[in-house]
Design a protein around this motif. Sequence first.
Motif: not given
Length: 260
Positions: A117-133
């Motif tokens: 619930n908490t670490i999962g969203p963090y890890q997903m956001t971290r992994a997606a950051e370059p593509a989203l930016r």
Amino acid sequence: MKIKDAVALITGSSSGIGAAIARTLAEQGCHVVITYSRNQSGAEAVSEDCRNLGVKALVLQADVAQDADCRNLVKATLDQFGQLDILVNNAGTTKFCNHADLEGLDKQDFLDLYAVNTIGPYQMTRAAEPALRARRTAHVINMASIAGLSGIGSSIAYAASKGALVTMTRSLARVLGPEIRVNAVCPGFVQGEWLEKGLGEEAYAKLLSRTKAAAPLQDTATPESVAQVVLGLLIGGDLTTGETVLIDGGAHLGPAPGRR
């Protein structure tokens, strides 16, 4: 942002809120990545619904508690579509335990719930950051809960994990701008199979009735109504970040004075 021809990755989208979000975005012409942990048949059914709406859909299995799975989800999305515009961190879990039963939860329960619930969203956001930016106008939506704001819900561990997610949303919003907006959606009672199974049919029906009666709008959320709020944030929220949106028919306000 422009939804048509965007690409959205929605974790935990084989049923419930995640599935409703996938279908709602597909109706707007958004290509979708459907992820599941165990319910492959549900994920395939959602994917078929989305394809029938004229968009592309990719189905992937992942456990967001595992960082390697999160990174693989993003990589597979980029391999298929070449872009990622929207990340919806919807995957979640709980343990139903009466809040008064302090012996009903142990350390591992907290760790298990925080991992998803908490670490999962963090890890997903971290992994997606370059593509989203790289998309310049991108969105992350974290599926939190009114439990995280009010200390209610299926268990104390669940409420704590969602409260941490709300706080993390604000932290991430500060550092991921200007290209990425990060917001949290906090449903209250959500009608559907997930709560009915967890509470039991009789307790579910009683709580649904009480919650509707107490809410100023005299109704509670459904997966579809939550999906509509997510869509609204994506379409009209390019200047909104770090916010928490409640979806509970106003139940958190208490009943209106003098209501008959």
